[in-house]
Design an enzyme around this catalytic site. Structure first.
Site, PDB file in Angstrom:
ATOM      1  N   ASP A   1      70.643  69.111  12.982  1.00 44.79           N
ATOM      2  CA  ASP A   1      70.900  69.578  14.338  1.00 44.79           C
ATOM      3  C   ASP A   1      71.891  68.683  15.061  1.00 44.79           C
ATOM      4  OD1 ASP A   1      69.264  71.807  14.270  1.00 44.79           O
ATOM      5  OD2 ASP A   1      67.513  70.766  15.078  1.00 44.79           O
TER       6      ASP A   1
ATOM      7  N   GLN B   1      61.199  72.670  15.344  1.00 46.53           N
ATOM      8  CA  GLN B   1      61.918  73.925  15.577  1.00 46.53           C
ATOM      9  C   GLN B   1      61.135  74.857  16.488  1.00 46.53           C
ATOM     10  OE1 GLN B   1      65.247  74.151  14.399  1.00 46.53           O
ATOM     11  NE2 GLN B   1      64.561  72.017  14.204  1.00 46.53           N
TER      12      GLN B   1
ATOM     13  N   TYR C   1      80.605  80.351  21.800  1.00 45.88           N
ATOM     14  CA  TYR C   1      79.476  80.499  22.722  1.00 45.88           C
ATOM     15  C   TYR C   1      78.453  79.391  22.506  1.00 45.88           C
ATOM     16  CZ  TYR C   1      75.680  82.433  25.448  1.00 45.88           C
ATOM     17  OH  TYR C   1      74.695  82.593  26.393  1.00 45.88           O
TER      18      TYR C   1
ATOM     19  N   ASN D   1      70.372  84.116  21.797  1.00 51.97           N
ATOM     20  CA  ASN D   1      69.159  84.925  21.682  1.00 51.97           C
ATOM     21  C   ASN D   1      69.466  86.275  21.065  1.00 51.97           C
ATOM     22  OD1 ASN D   1      70.340  86.442  23.740  1.00 51.97           O
ATOM     23  ND2 ASN D   1      69.064  85.551  25.341  1.00 51.97           N
TER      24      ASN D   1
ATOM     25  N   HIS E   1     103.994 106.442  -5.652  1.00 51.89           N
ATOM     26  CA  HIS E   1     103.809 105.011  -5.909  1.00 51.89           C
ATOM     27  C   HIS E   1     104.704 104.566  -7.068  1.00 51.89           C
ATOM     28  CE1 HIS E   1     100.365 105.380  -3.308  1.00 51.89           C
ATOM     29  NE2 HIS E   1      99.981 104.121  -3.515  1.00 51.89           N
TER      30      HIS E   1
ATOM     31  N   GLU F   1      96.288 108.399 -10.926  1.00 50.63           N
ATOM     32  CA  GLU F   1      95.644 108.558  -9.626  1.00 50.63           C
ATOM     33  C   GLU F   1      96.254 109.701  -8.815  1.00 50.63           C
ATOM     34  OE1 GLU F   1      95.634 104.801  -7.604  1.00 50.63           O
ATOM     35  OE2 GLU F   1      94.055 103.984  -8.899  1.00 50.63           O
TER      36      GLU F   1
ATOM     37  N   HIS G   1      61.999  74.992  20.272  1.00 52.72           N
ATOM     38  CA  HIS G   1      63.195  75.680  20.772  1.00 52.72           C
ATOM     39  C   HIS G   1      62.835  76.867  21.656  1.00 52.72           C
ATOM     40  CE1 HIS G   1      66.854  73.983  18.985  1.00 52.72           C
ATOM     41  NE2 HIS G   1      66.141  73.695  17.917  1.00 52.72           N
TER      42      HIS G   1
ATOM     43  N   THR H   1      65.890  80.368  16.352  1.00 54.06           N
ATOM     44  CA  THR H   1      65.833  79.438  15.233  1.00 54.06           C
ATOM     45  C   THR H   1      64.616  79.664  14.332  1.00 54.06           C
ATOM     46  OG1 THR H   1      66.053  77.101  14.640  1.00 54.06           O
ATOM     47  CG2 THR H   1      64.523  77.646  16.419  1.00 54.06           C
TER      48      THR H   1
ATOM     49  N   GLU I   1      67.020  80.167   7.803  1.00 57.86           N
ATOM     50  CA  GLU I   1      68.130  79.470   8.461  1.00 57.86           C
ATOM     51  C   GLU I   1      68.130  78.010   8.015  1.00 57.86           C
ATOM     52  OE1 GLU I   1      69.633  78.408  13.008  1.00 57.86           O
ATOM     53  OE2 GLU I   1      67.530  78.888  12.623  1.00 57.86           O
ATOM     54  N   HIS I   2      66.993  77.350   8.169  1.00 53.44           N
ATOM     55  CA  HIS I   2      66.811  75.967   7.709  1.00 53.44           C
ATOM     56  C   HIS I   2      65.702  75.961   6.655  1.00 53.44           C
ATOM     57  CE1 HIS I   2      67.717  75.710  12.151  1.00 53.44           C
ATOM     58  NE2 HIS I   2      68.711  74.972  11.675  1.00 53.44           N
TER      59      HIS I   2
ATOM     60  N   GLN J   1      77.252  89.307  27.910  1.00 55.43           N
ATOM     61  CA  GLN J   1      78.464  89.486  28.702  1.00 55.43           C
ATOM     62  C   GLN J   1      79.555  88.505  28.296  1.00 55.43           C
ATOM     63  OE1 GLN J   1      75.354  88.932  29.800  1.00 55.43           O
ATOM     64  NE2 GLN J   1      75.295  87.632  31.631  1.00 55.43           N
TER      65      GLN J   1
END
Length: 457
Positions: A386, A283, A145, A238, A445, A440, A286, A261, A352-353, A209
């Site tokens: 970036d 930043q 995406y 987003n 087994h 067990e 954005h 961001t 994030e950064h 979607q």
């Protein structure tokens, strides 16, 4: 400083860059996490109901639902979201040569870094005839995406596609929101970047979607061919995109919840206020919800940065957007007692950064535990990451860097363990297996092992 008609006073912007003072407070990690700036607006929980409705609509209505959502959210009429191949080729033909050269350089650097990330397969011999291996295998199909909206992100095409190709993924689909001004197709620079990387399956689908369509697939209809479901969905977006990724996790793999961001800068009194402000502002442009945080033990630096932000925010193209982001509850100065508390605040924030603008910045960077990516010193700004650092800019946000990683080659790989024991090697551990199976209360087994040695009963 005096001014005259020839030298007018510099224009400044109204930036309410707030201060959080942690000095003199011995805070635990949970308390630090609660104290650092965070958005107070819509949360994933708030968006969840709307995203669930979108996912349900896509699963039930298929391409017809996508067309209705494209008209509602993007203002375009759409029969089928698949972008024609000729539109992708035309976008590359018409691309500005300077932009093409920049994209090609970014691709080259990203490929070198991604190629070096692929982990090696291992074979461990635990005894004569007892071999356990781990092999890395790419997923079959991925959905990538690339967001739209306030900006255009051909760089995100590179960041998604390059590590998938390096991992060996054979089927790659890409989605980006339809743009009314471009006839309902994604932005042409997005299409051109896809063409440079050899991606031919591109869809004009935006938001939650797109994530739903990738996760569940859409059957062929009169409108056009099927959109086959994928194994992994990646890419930033987003809050609705991040929420959708959270909701489909388990149906498909995801990279991380890469939302709006954020940047944090750890700086001391050796930092240059103009550079600190420029990076915070970079930043903030954005999105109005973008987060810009300065962590410092220097009140003088904080004051100088605040003054620089007012000057630079007034001069930048997206001034209103920047001012809103810098004045929001997600942004501000965090004053700390010194380097130790500063590092603790960085780990609590899990940016994030994260930029390190201190004395001996490499050593300080080595002590950070929680960050999506760390940028060291004056000449490693986030803008470098970036576009052209070679690193990946699809990174975890909202504190999730404390437990998740940025997009990389292993996002598209699975580690498969292969067990290959001979008869003698199994016999050597058979008694242990029987003992553990009885402990067990799972005796079958053990029986599955002893059945292989009937003469030894």
């Amino acid at each position: 400083m005096t001014t005259s008609p020839d030298f007018p006073a510099p224009v400044t912007a109204a930036v309410d860059f707030r201060t959080i003072d942690l000095r003199g407070r011995n805070l635990t990690l949970p308390a630090l996490r609660a104290a650092v700036p965070r958005a107070k607006g819509q949360t994933v929980a708030d968006a969840e109901e709307k995203v669930l409705q979108i996912i349900s609509a896509v699963r039930q209505g298929g391409f017809a639902a996508l067309a209705e959502l494209a008209e509602r959210f993007d203002g375009v009429e759409q029969q089928h979201p698949l972008v024609p191949g000729e539109a992708i080729a035309a976008a590359l033909d018409q691309l500005d040569p300077a932009v093409r050269a920049a994209l090609e350089e970014s691709i080259s650097r990203a490929r070198k870094f991604a190629d070096g990330q692929r982990p090696r397969n291992v074979d461990i011999e635990l005894g004569d005839g007892a071999v356990v291996s781990q092999t890395w295998v790419p997923v079959a199909r991925v959905g990538l995406y690339v967001p739209g909206g306030l900006a255009v992100y051909p760089s995100s095409v590179i960041m998604n596609v390059v590590p998938a190709l390096a991992a060996g993924v054979e089927s790659i689909a890409l989605a980006s929101p339809p743009q009314k001004e471009f006839g309902g197709l994604p932005h042409p620079t997005i299409l051109a970047a896809a063409a440079l990387l050899g991606i031919t399956e591109v869809y004009a689908i935006g938001g939650a979607q797109a994530i739903a369509a990738f996760a569940y697939g859409i059957e062929a209809a009169e409108a056009g061919p099927a959109l086959e479901p994928v194994d992994v969905v990646t890419g930033p977006g987003n809050i609705f995109v991040a929420t959708a990724k959270r909701l489909v996790k388990g149906v498909v793999g995801i990279d991380s919840e890469a939302g709006t961001t954020e940047i944090a800068i750890l700086a001391d009194d050796s930092a240059q206020p103009a550079l600190v402000a420029a990076d915070l502002l970079s930043q903030a442009e954005h999105d109005p919800k973008a987060a810009s945080v300065l962590i410092t033990d220097s009140e003088d630096l904080a004051a100088a940065v605040r003054a620089e932000l007012a000057l630079q925010a007034a001069a930048t193209k997206h001034s209103a957007r920047v001012q809103e982001a810098l004045s929001g509850p997600q942004s501000g100065v965090v004053l700390v007692d010194g380097l130790e508390q500063g590092i603790a605040a960085c780990d609590a924030y899990a940016a994030e950064h994260l930029e390190i603008m201190t004395r001996n910045a490499p050593a300080v960077a080595a002590r950070i535990r929680n960050a999506g990516a760390i940028f060291v010193g004056d000449y490693s700004p986030v803008s470098l990451g970036d576009y052209c650092a070679g690193s990946n800019h699809v990174l975890p946000t909202s504190g999730t860097a404390a437990f998740s990683s940025g997009l990389n080659v292993t996002t598209f790989l699975r580690a498969i363990q292969v067990i290959n024991y001979s008869r003698d090697a199994l016999a050597e551990v058979s008694g242990h297996i029987v003992s553990l199976s009885r402990a067990e209360d799972l005796p079958a087994h053990g029986d599955a092992v002893t059945a292989r040695f009937p003469g030894d009963q």
